[in-house]
Design a protein around this motif. Structure first.
Motif, PDB file in Angstrom:
ATOM      1  N   GLU A 197       2.579   5.963 -12.478  1.00 19.31           N
ATOM      2  CA  GLU A 197       1.588   6.164 -13.538  1.00 19.31           C
ATOM      3  C   GLU A 197       2.127   5.576 -14.832  1.00 19.31           C
ATOM      4  O   GLU A 197       3.156   6.014 -15.353  1.00 19.31           O
ATOM      5  N   SER A 209       3.425  -0.920 -12.298  1.00 14.38           N
ATOM      6  CA  SER A 209       2.595  -1.301 -13.443  1.00 14.38           C
ATOM      7  C   SER A 209       3.184  -2.437 -14.269  1.00 14.38           C
ATOM      8  O   SER A 209       2.489  -3.408 -14.603  1.00 14.38           O
ATOM      9  N   LYS A 246       2.058   6.362  -3.098  1.00 11.08           N
ATOM     10  CA  LYS A 246       1.764   6.742  -4.475  1.00 11.08           C
ATOM     11  C   LYS A 246       2.186   5.629  -5.417  1.00 11.08           C
ATOM     12  O   LYS A 246       3.255   5.049  -5.270  1.00 11.08           O
ATOM     13  N   PHE A 247       1.318   5.324  -6.379  1.00 15.79           N
ATOM     14  CA  PHE A 247       1.641   4.330  -7.402  1.00 15.79           C
ATOM     15  C   PHE A 247       2.248   5.021  -8.615  1.00 15.79           C
ATOM     16  O   PHE A 247       1.962   6.199  -8.873  1.00 15.79           O
ATOM     17  N   THR A 268       4.004  -3.568  -6.754  1.00 11.27           N
ATOM     18  CA  THR A 268       2.725  -3.139  -7.341  1.00 11.27           C
ATOM     19  C   THR A 268       2.942  -2.191  -8.515  1.00 11.27           C
ATOM     20  O   THR A 268       1.991  -1.577  -8.981  1.00 11.27           O
ATOM     21  N   ARG A 315      -4.190  -3.792  -7.892  1.00 10.52           N
ATOM     22  CA  ARG A 315      -3.558  -3.126  -6.757  1.00 10.52           C
ATOM     23  C   ARG A 315      -4.471  -3.129  -5.532  1.00 10.52           C
ATOM     24  O   ARG A 315      -4.017  -3.360  -4.408  1.00 10.52           O
ATOM     25  N   GLN A 316      -5.742  -2.890  -5.742  1.00 16.34           N
ATOM     26  CA  GLN A 316      -6.692  -2.924  -4.622  1.00 16.34           C
ATOM     27  C   GLN A 316      -6.779  -4.329  -4.036  1.00 16.34           C
ATOM     28  O   GLN A 316      -6.857  -4.496  -2.811  1.00 16.34           O
ATOM     29  N   LYS A 356      -5.688   0.258 -17.586  1.00 21.80           N
ATOM     30  CA  LYS A 356      -5.723   1.080 -16.370  1.00 21.80           C
ATOM     31  C   LYS A 356      -6.655   0.483 -15.312  1.00 21.80           C
ATOM     32  O   LYS A 356      -6.302   0.384 -14.127  1.00 21.80           O
ATOM     33  N   GLN A 357      -7.834   0.069 -15.738  1.00 22.34           N
ATOM     34  CA  GLN A 357      -8.796  -0.507 -14.790  1.00 22.34           C
ATOM     35  C   GLN A 357      -8.245  -1.789 -14.164  1.00 22.34           C
ATOM     36  O   GLN A 357      -8.404  -2.026 -12.966  1.00 22.34           O
ATOM     37  N   CYS A 376       0.848  -1.196   0.000  1.00 17.47           N
ATOM     38  CA  CYS A 376       0.000   0.000   0.000  1.00 17.47           C
ATOM     39  C   CYS A 376       0.883   1.246   0.000  1.00 17.47           C
ATOM     40  O   CYS A 376       0.933   1.980   1.003  1.00 17.47           O
ATOM     41  N   ASP A 414      -5.454  -0.987 -11.632  1.00 17.01           N
ATOM     42  CA  ASP A 414      -6.052  -0.406 -10.425  1.00 17.01           C
ATOM     43  C   ASP A 414      -6.725  -1.477  -9.565  1.00 17.01           C
ATOM     44  O   ASP A 414      -6.567  -1.509  -8.340  1.00 17.01           O
ATOM     45  N   GLN A 415      -7.496  -2.367 -10.206  1.00 12.98           N
ATOM     46  CA  GLN A 415      -8.214  -3.394  -9.452  1.00 12.98           C
ATOM     47  C   GLN A 415      -7.257  -4.413  -8.848  1.00 12.98           C
ATOM     48  O   GLN A 415      -7.468  -4.885  -7.719  1.00 12.98           O
TER      49      GLN A 415
END
Length: 344
Positions: free
Chosen positions: A34, A82, A31-32, A80, A66-67, A59-60, A28, A63-64
């Motif tokens: 970009e 990209s 900042k991730f 985490t 990472r969550q 992108k989606q 966590c 993001d998912q």
């Protein structure tokens, strides 16, 4: 926590925009990074046609994922960034549950077999020697955009090295290879030349090790292995290969091609990338092995950082016992939690 900054340079042999990425295993982070797509047009088209990838889906999915990692009860530390996550997403054609499952298996197998997958160091004497003895050759990119790798069995000295050395060396190469976005998208063509391989080369693979190598081949490597060409396999080794095949997934079996002669292999693979010893051409193709070896040496900190990733393997033991799968046959793990976690 150990981390590192590295410029995301051009894929081997190809130009690309430079992007600075900070590697960390904080699940966590504040900042991730970009992601900025620098794929050449040929690879963007391949990604769309073969992987269903576009800017929005990518992108989606990142993001998912990472969550999911952030809320995963048993993943303690994990990269985490990209490009790391895209290894798994592209391998699984952006099926997020399947990509998450592969990441779980990857983390668990790394810890279950640390003698194979941890402490990889390109400056280790054995790793350096194997590189100098030309076991692993990066020939270049073919017309389909796939990277072609040649492994010469005869160059692996069975009097000096054992199976653990071989697995560690190959996995170190594959770890860095899978960071290359061109490879993530188009995949790998593997050519294994068994000429002058002795029985000692094949008896390296004991039955107990084969059981563990199967999950590695099928589940650990987040890389698209498009074709595997085996050239001049000795008849005495056929039964050992058949036994190894019992641990290979049916999907991967269909990607194996066996060639009895060099001419047969060349007629399928073409002459563009193969060394002149195979094609009898007068000019040696310009291979990328030296370029790629330099990249591996520059990735020492990145390899060290992978060892800091951690998943609670003990928690997975209960899942394996319920499904009848031991760590050597890792099953679905906690991927079902993807649907249970509250993904915003």
């Amino acid at each position: 926590m150990f981390g590192g900054d590295r410029e995301q340079d051009a894929p081997v042999g190809r130009p690309a925009a430079i992007m600075t990425v900070t590697y960390s295993v904080e699940k966590c982070p504040d900042k991730f990074d970009e992601y900025r797509c620098s794929l050449p047009e040929q690879y963007r088209k391949l990604a769309t046609e073969q992987l269903r990838e576009d800017d929005l889906i990518r992108k989606q999915a990142i993001d998912q994922m990472r969550q999911w990692i952030a809320k995963h009860p048993y993943i303690r530390r994990c990269r985490t960034d990209s490009v790391f996550l895209l290894r798994f997403l592209r391998q699984r054609k952006f099926s997020i549950p399947k990509a998450c499952e592969m990441l779980e298996r990857y983390l668990a197998l790394r810890q279950t077999f640390p003698h194979w997958f941890q402490g990889l160091d390109p400056f280790d004497k054995t790793m350096q020697a194997l590189g100098e003895e030309e076991v692993f050759h990066v020939l270049g990119f073919d017309a389909k955009g796939q990277i072609v790798i040649l492994i010469k069995s005869r160059n692996f000295r069975v009097d000096k090295y054992d199976l653990v050395d071989l697995i560690r060396f190959l996995h170190m190469n594959m770890e860095i290879l899978s960071c290359d976005e061109l490879v993530q998208v188009a995949g790998v063509v593997l050519v294994v030349d068994c000429y002058e391989a002795s029985m000692a080369h094949f008896t390296l693979f004991r039955l107990s090790e084969m059981r563990n190598i199967g999950p590695y081949i099928n589940h650990l490597l987040p890389i698209r292995c498009r074709e595997i060409h085996v050239i001049r396999l000795p008849k005495v080794a056929a039964s050992i290969v058949d036994l190894l095949f019992t641990y290979v997934s049916p999907k991967l079996k269909h990607r194996f091609f066996f060639h009895k002669t060099i001419n047969e292999a060349v007629s399928y693979l073409g002459k563009t990338l193969l060394p002149t010893e195979y094609t009898e051409e007068t000019e040696e193709p310009k291979a990328l092995t030296h370029v790629y070896s330099k990249r591996i040496r520059e990735s020492r900190e990145e390899l060290q950082l992978l060892d800091q990733m951690e998943i609670d393997v003990a928690k997975f033991s209960s899942v394996w016992s319920q499904t009848g799968c031991a760590p050597g046959g890792i099953d679905a793990g906690m991927v079902g939690s993807f649907r249970k976690l509250d993904i915003d």
